[in-house]
Design a protein around this motif. Sequence first.
Motif, PDB file in Angstrom:
ATOM      1  N   ALA A 189      27.290 -62.527 -43.903  1.00  0.00           N
ATOM      2  CA  ALA A 189      26.236 -62.028 -44.780  1.00  0.00           C
ATOM      3  C   ALA A 189      24.860 -62.430 -44.247  1.00  0.00           C
ATOM      4  N   LYS A 190      23.854 -61.680 -44.647  1.00  0.00           N
ATOM      5  CA  LYS A 190      22.467 -62.017 -44.316  1.00  0.00           C
ATOM      6  C   LYS A 190      21.889 -62.791 -45.498  1.00  0.00           C
ATOM      7  N   ILE A 191      21.365 -63.991 -45.238  1.00  0.00           N
ATOM      8  CA  ILE A 191      20.813 -64.831 -46.297  1.00  0.00           C
ATOM      9  C   ILE A 191      19.311 -64.939 -46.112  1.00  0.00           C
ATOM     10  N   MET A 192      18.563 -64.467 -47.091  1.00  0.00           N
ATOM     11  CA  MET A 192      17.103 -64.493 -47.051  1.00  0.00           C
ATOM     12  C   MET A 192      16.576 -65.526 -48.040  1.00  0.00           C
ATOM     13  N   VAL A 193      15.778 -66.464 -47.534  1.00  0.00           N
ATOM     14  CA  VAL A 193      15.207 -67.529 -48.352  1.00  0.00           C
ATOM     15  C   VAL A 193      13.811 -67.130 -48.814  1.00  0.00           C
ATOM     16  N   PHE A 194      13.576 -67.259 -50.118  1.00  0.00           N
ATOM     17  CA  PHE A 194      12.259 -67.052 -50.719  1.00  0.00           C
ATOM     18  C   PHE A 194      11.669 -68.434 -50.985  1.00  0.00           C
ATOM     19  N   ASP A 195      10.569 -68.774 -50.298  1.00  0.00           N
ATOM     20  CA  ASP A 195       9.963 -70.085 -50.530  1.00  0.00           C
ATOM     21  C   ASP A 195       8.462 -70.016 -50.297  1.00  0.00           C
ATOM     22  N   GLN A 196       7.832 -71.169 -50.246  1.00  0.00           N
ATOM     23  CA  GLN A 196       6.375 -71.218 -50.097  1.00  0.00           C
ATOM     24  C   GLN A 196       5.903 -70.705 -48.748  1.00  0.00           C
ATOM     25  N   ALA A 197       6.815 -70.631 -47.779  1.00  0.00           N
ATOM     26  CA  ALA A 197       6.452 -70.098 -46.465  1.00  0.00           C
ATOM     27  C   ALA A 197       6.587 -68.577 -46.420  1.00  0.00           C
ATOM     28  N   GLY A 198       7.158 -68.001 -47.468  1.00  0.00           N
ATOM     29  CA  GLY A 198       7.335 -66.547 -47.509  1.00  0.00           C
ATOM     30  C   GLY A 198       8.810 -66.193 -47.515  1.00  0.00           C
ATOM     31  N   LEU A 199       9.208 -65.342 -46.579  1.00  0.00           N
ATOM     32  CA  LEU A 199      10.592 -64.889 -46.455  1.00  0.00           C
ATOM     33  C   LEU A 199      11.127 -65.253 -45.082  1.00  0.00           C
ATOM     34  N   SER A 200      12.349 -65.779 -45.040  1.00  0.00           N
ATOM     35  CA  SER A 200      12.949 -66.084 -43.741  1.00  0.00           C
ATOM     36  C   SER A 200      14.462 -66.000 -43.859  1.00  0.00           C
ATOM     37  N   GLU A 201      15.107 -65.679 -42.739  1.00  0.00           N
ATOM     38  CA  GLU A 201      16.565 -65.630 -42.707  1.00  0.00           C
ATOM     39  C   GLU A 201      17.099 -66.993 -42.303  1.00  0.00           C
ATOM     40  N   VAL A 202      18.223 -67.391 -42.908  1.00  0.00           N
ATOM     41  CA  VAL A 202      18.787 -68.713 -42.645  1.00  0.00           C
ATOM     42  C   VAL A 202      20.310 -68.610 -42.581  1.00  0.00           C
ATOM     43  N   ALA A 203      20.927 -69.498 -41.806  1.00  0.00           N
ATOM     44  CA  ALA A 203      22.384 -69.561 -41.745  1.00  0.00           C
ATOM     45  C   ALA A 203      22.911 -70.283 -42.982  1.00  0.00           C
ATOM     46  N   TYR A 204      24.149 -69.995 -43.330  1.00  0.00           N
ATOM     47  CA  TYR A 204      24.759 -70.552 -44.551  1.00  0.00           C
ATOM     48  C   TYR A 204      24.653 -72.075 -44.597  1.00  0.00           C
ATOM     49  N   GLU A 205      25.060 -72.755 -43.528  1.00  0.00           N
ATOM     50  CA  GLU A 205      25.072 -74.215 -43.545  1.00  0.00           C
ATOM     51  C   GLU A 205      23.673 -74.820 -43.480  1.00  0.00           C
TER      52      GLU A 205
END
Length: 249
Positions: free
Chosen positions: A203-219
């Motif tokens: 799956a593609k995991i997109m993190v929403f945070d203070q830096a904006g949007l970024s893709e991250v690995a599960y672990e």
Amino acid sequence: MTLSAKPYLRDISMRDDDDIDLDRYPFNIPAVRDLNRLSFHPDVTFFVGENGAVKSTMLEAIAVAMGLPAEGGSRNVSRQQQEVSPLQSVLRLSKGFKAPRWSYFLRAESAFDVISYIDETWKDSFPRRPPPVSLHKSSHGEAFMQLLLDLGPDGFYLLDEPEAALSPNRQLAALSAIDQLVKRGSQFIIATHSPILLAYPNAKIMVFDQAGLSEVAYEDTEHYAVTRDFLNHYQRRIEQLLGDDEDDE
């Protein structure tokens, strides 16, 4: 060679618009303000982040832009929509060459109202067909799972924090149900806090945070790291969180 219909939604971007007030919610949130182009996995894309990071707002905006009701449900749910954020009106959607057969926005906070609406309108919509067993006769988690299991193949599905109604075992069952639908031509976009659901392979995991949007690995997600650390050291973590009563005497 058969060309896959997925992804039904390829990517989204925010149109150039001088009228957008970047000091106004949700455009003042980094994940929205810095939105350039967000591409989706053909199978499953997850939205993760802290509360208030606009994951649900983004999911709602996509749902409304795709013709689904903001309160949740399918296109056939024509009840009065709740107030929506202005985000959906400035999204630019890039869709696949083929429309999905089915679409559904599963929203935990309003699922009860949508189920009530379906129960109330069934007789008028299908006068010659027997009504289904009301999902209100089931527990919240059972009703949520039944909704998931009733979704059809070749569909486009948006799930907003589905784990809210599900026990850990039910979350595992939900993973299996999602996988079966993926294998039958469906695409999912899911906002979640569940480390169980996030474990879905590839799956593609997109993190929403203070830096904006970024893709991250599960672990590398905070959800995985915090859960793993707590389960491996739960006694020590509880002591740190709650303090030692003897020290307070």
